[in-house]
Design an enzyme around this catalytic site. Sequence first.
Site, PDB file in Angstrom:
ATOM      1  CD  GLU A 133     -59.957 -53.335  27.999  1.00  0.00           C
ATOM      2  OE1 GLU A 133     -58.917 -53.873  28.440  1.00  0.00           O
ATOM      3  OE2 GLU A 133     -60.931 -54.006  27.604  1.00  0.00           O
ATOM      4  CD  GLU A 238     -65.495 -55.058  24.366  1.00  0.00           C
ATOM      5  OE1 GLU A 238     -65.281 -55.783  25.362  1.00  0.00           O
ATOM      6  OE2 GLU A 238     -64.586 -54.425  23.786  1.00  0.00           O
TER       7      GLU A 238
HETATM    8  O1  G3I Z   1     -56.699 -68.582  18.677  1.00  0.00           O
HETATM    9  C1  G3I Z   1     -55.778 -69.006  19.664  1.00  0.00           C
HETATM   10  C2  G3I Z   1     -55.457 -70.454  19.475  1.00  0.00           C
HETATM   11  O2  G3I Z   1     -54.736 -70.592  18.249  1.00  0.00           O
HETATM   12  C3  G3I Z   1     -54.591 -70.930  20.632  1.00  0.00           C
HETATM   13  O3  G3I Z   1     -54.342 -72.300  20.497  1.00  0.00           O
HETATM   14  C4  G3I Z   1     -55.336 -70.669  21.934  1.00  0.00           C
HETATM   15  C5  G3I Z   1     -54.522 -71.101  23.142  1.00  0.00           C
HETATM   16  O4  G3I Z   1     -53.629 -70.076  23.482  1.00  0.00           O
HETATM   17  O5  G3I Z   1     -55.566 -69.260  22.060  1.00  0.00           O
HETATM   18  C6  G3I Z   1     -56.410 -68.812  21.036  1.00  0.00           C
HETATM   19  O6  G3I Z   1     -56.550 -67.433  21.195  1.00  0.00           O
HETATM   20  C7  G3I Z   1     -57.450 -67.063  22.247  1.00  0.00           C
HETATM   21  C8  G3I Z   1     -58.455 -66.077  21.630  1.00  0.00           C
HETATM   22  O7  G3I Z   1     -59.300 -65.516  22.634  1.00  0.00           O
HETATM   23  C9  G3I Z   1     -59.305 -66.706  20.554  1.00  0.00           C
HETATM   24  O8  G3I Z   1     -60.137 -67.693  21.134  1.00  0.00           O
HETATM   25  C10 G3I Z   1     -56.630 -66.366  23.318  1.00  0.00           C
HETATM   26  O9  G3I Z   1     -55.848 -67.338  23.975  1.00  0.00           O
HETATM   27  C11 G3I Z   1     -57.554 -65.697  24.328  1.00  0.00           C
HETATM   28  O10 G3I Z   1     -56.766 -64.896  25.217  1.00  0.00           O
HETATM   29  C12 G3I Z   1     -58.514 -64.768  23.598  1.00  0.00           C
HETATM   30  O11 G3I Z   1     -59.401 -64.222  24.556  1.00  0.00           O
HETATM   31  C13 G3I Z   1     -60.094 -63.050  24.103  1.00  0.00           C
HETATM   32  C14 G3I Z   1     -59.649 -61.859  24.978  1.00  0.00           C
HETATM   33  O12 G3I Z   1     -60.398 -60.669  24.626  1.00  0.00           O
HETATM   34  C15 G3I Z   1     -58.167 -61.535  24.796  1.00  0.00           C
HETATM   35  O13 G3I Z   1     -57.930 -61.157  23.458  1.00  0.00           O
HETATM   36  C16 G3I Z   1     -61.596 -63.276  24.313  1.00  0.00           C
HETATM   37  O14 G3I Z   1     -62.042 -64.274  23.390  1.00  0.00           O
HETATM   38  C17 G3I Z   1     -62.377 -61.980  24.070  1.00  0.00           C
HETATM   39  O15 G3I Z   1     -63.750 -62.136  24.434  1.00  0.00           O
HETATM   40  C18 G3I Z   1     -61.797 -60.849  24.918  1.00  0.00           C
HETATM   41  O16 G3I Z   1     -62.474 -59.662  24.555  1.00  0.00           O
HETATM   42  C19 G3I Z   1     -62.077 -58.481  25.304  1.00  0.00           C
HETATM   43  C20 G3I Z   1     -62.120 -57.298  24.364  1.00  0.00           C
HETATM   44  O17 G3I Z   1     -61.217 -57.532  23.284  1.00  0.00           O
HETATM   45  C21 G3I Z   1     -61.775 -56.011  25.102  1.00  0.00           C
HETATM   46  N1  G3I Z   1     -62.693 -55.808  26.247  1.00  0.00           N
HETATM   47  C22 G3I Z   1     -62.691 -56.946  27.178  1.00  0.00           C
HETATM   48  C23 G3I Z   1     -63.082 -58.226  26.448  1.00  0.00           C
HETATM   49  C24 G3I Z   1     -63.145 -59.382  27.428  1.00  0.00           C
HETATM   50  O18 G3I Z   1     -61.855 -59.621  27.944  1.00  0.00           O
END
Ligand code: G3I
Length: 349
Positions: A133, A238
């Site tokens: 991205e 994805e």
């Molecule tokens: O694991 C932590 C946990 O320890 C903590 O308590 C909690 C509260 O902050 O957060 C948890 O982490 C979360 C993580 O997902 C695991 O569940 C993050 O907050 C959350 O931001 C994260 O979201 C992911 C997001 O990328 C950001 O990394 C989504 O699951 C995931 O589907 C999404 O995937 C992205 C691709 O990497 C790139 N393309 C877009 C796609 C959708 O946004």
Amino acid sequence: SAMSLKDAYKNEFLIGVALANKDLTNSSITTIANNEFNTVTAEFGMKMTSILPESGVYNFAWTDQLFGFVKKSGHFVVGHTLVWHKALPEWLFCDRMGQKLKRDQLLLKLQQHINTYVGRYRGQVLGWDVVNEAFNYDGSFRNSPWLEIIGEDYIEKAFEFAHQADPNAELYYNDYGLVNPKKQAAVVALVKRLKKKGIPIHAVGIQGHYSLTYPDLNKLDKTIARFAKLGVKVMITELDVSVLPFPGVEERGEDAVISAERLIELNPYPNQLPDEIQQQLTSRYRDLFCVFLKHQSAVSRVTFWGLTDSRSWRNNWPIEGRTDYPLLFDRALNAKPVVDALLELPASR
Ligand code: G3I
């Protein structure tokens, strides 16, 4: 039909699935992942903030588990992702005194990171989403500390470092919204630039966060053809298909207050998916796969962004608290009708 998705498509392209950290210890999910798919992508566990927590000391506990899992199952791992503007440890761009790093310092840090990370799993990764991205919809470079401190060639440097760290790994540029002409043109220019400089890039990753109507199938068809013409593979990295209405940009702003009535409109199926929507989802996935199969010689992988609806990020994006149904397996881990439709597709062509 007894056949699995990976078997049905074995002469077409790899079929992958994204796994959340907690999925690795969920035997119901790993059993399905083993049977139906042949590549896995970590939805979160391989992002920089996941392996480089605030302490600055690498934590490879979960990633080592993932590689242990795939050693047994024979899956390929796709490394997601090395350079992104999200999921970054804040301190990465400052020195010990909290001074912002200069170009050469950050380039060295990035090279050391890639040597450590890519080097650790050398020979075990099918390919890496080296940069994720990096462009805006208007084709300009997305602002990030990488761009700000290093400059536009941070992308080329990342690909060079990754290739040096694992010469056998495929290297991908991954993005969304690539049917958009200006963004697509920026990625085409990037691929040409890398190739002209002799820097390896093996594929463009089209993320595939779609809906029942977006994108237009002809535009998707032309987009895949455009990248294939550059002599790189195309991967759908994805894939998910939301069945919910998409709130307008004005409703998605931080300060947007969505009325309770509007929230109900945006979340029309809070308990279960009506049959006619289930059928729309099935035919939409079938239409999308017909486009992928049409470009089968260029498309080398289709990865679903999650296995079961309960895990999908689409339940919380673009607004929180919706009940979406974008994936192949429902909340009870039953295969939806779309799975049988996809199983029959290759033979029926
Ligand atoms: O694991 C932590 C946990 O320890 C903590 O308590 C909690 C509260 O902050 O957060 C948890 O982490 C979360 C993580 O997902 C695991 O569940 C993050 O907050 C959350 O931001 C994260 O979201 C992911 C997001 O990328 C950001 O990394 C989504 O699951 C995931 O589907 C999404 O995937 C992205 C691709 O990497 C790139 N393309 C877009 C796609 C959708 O946004």
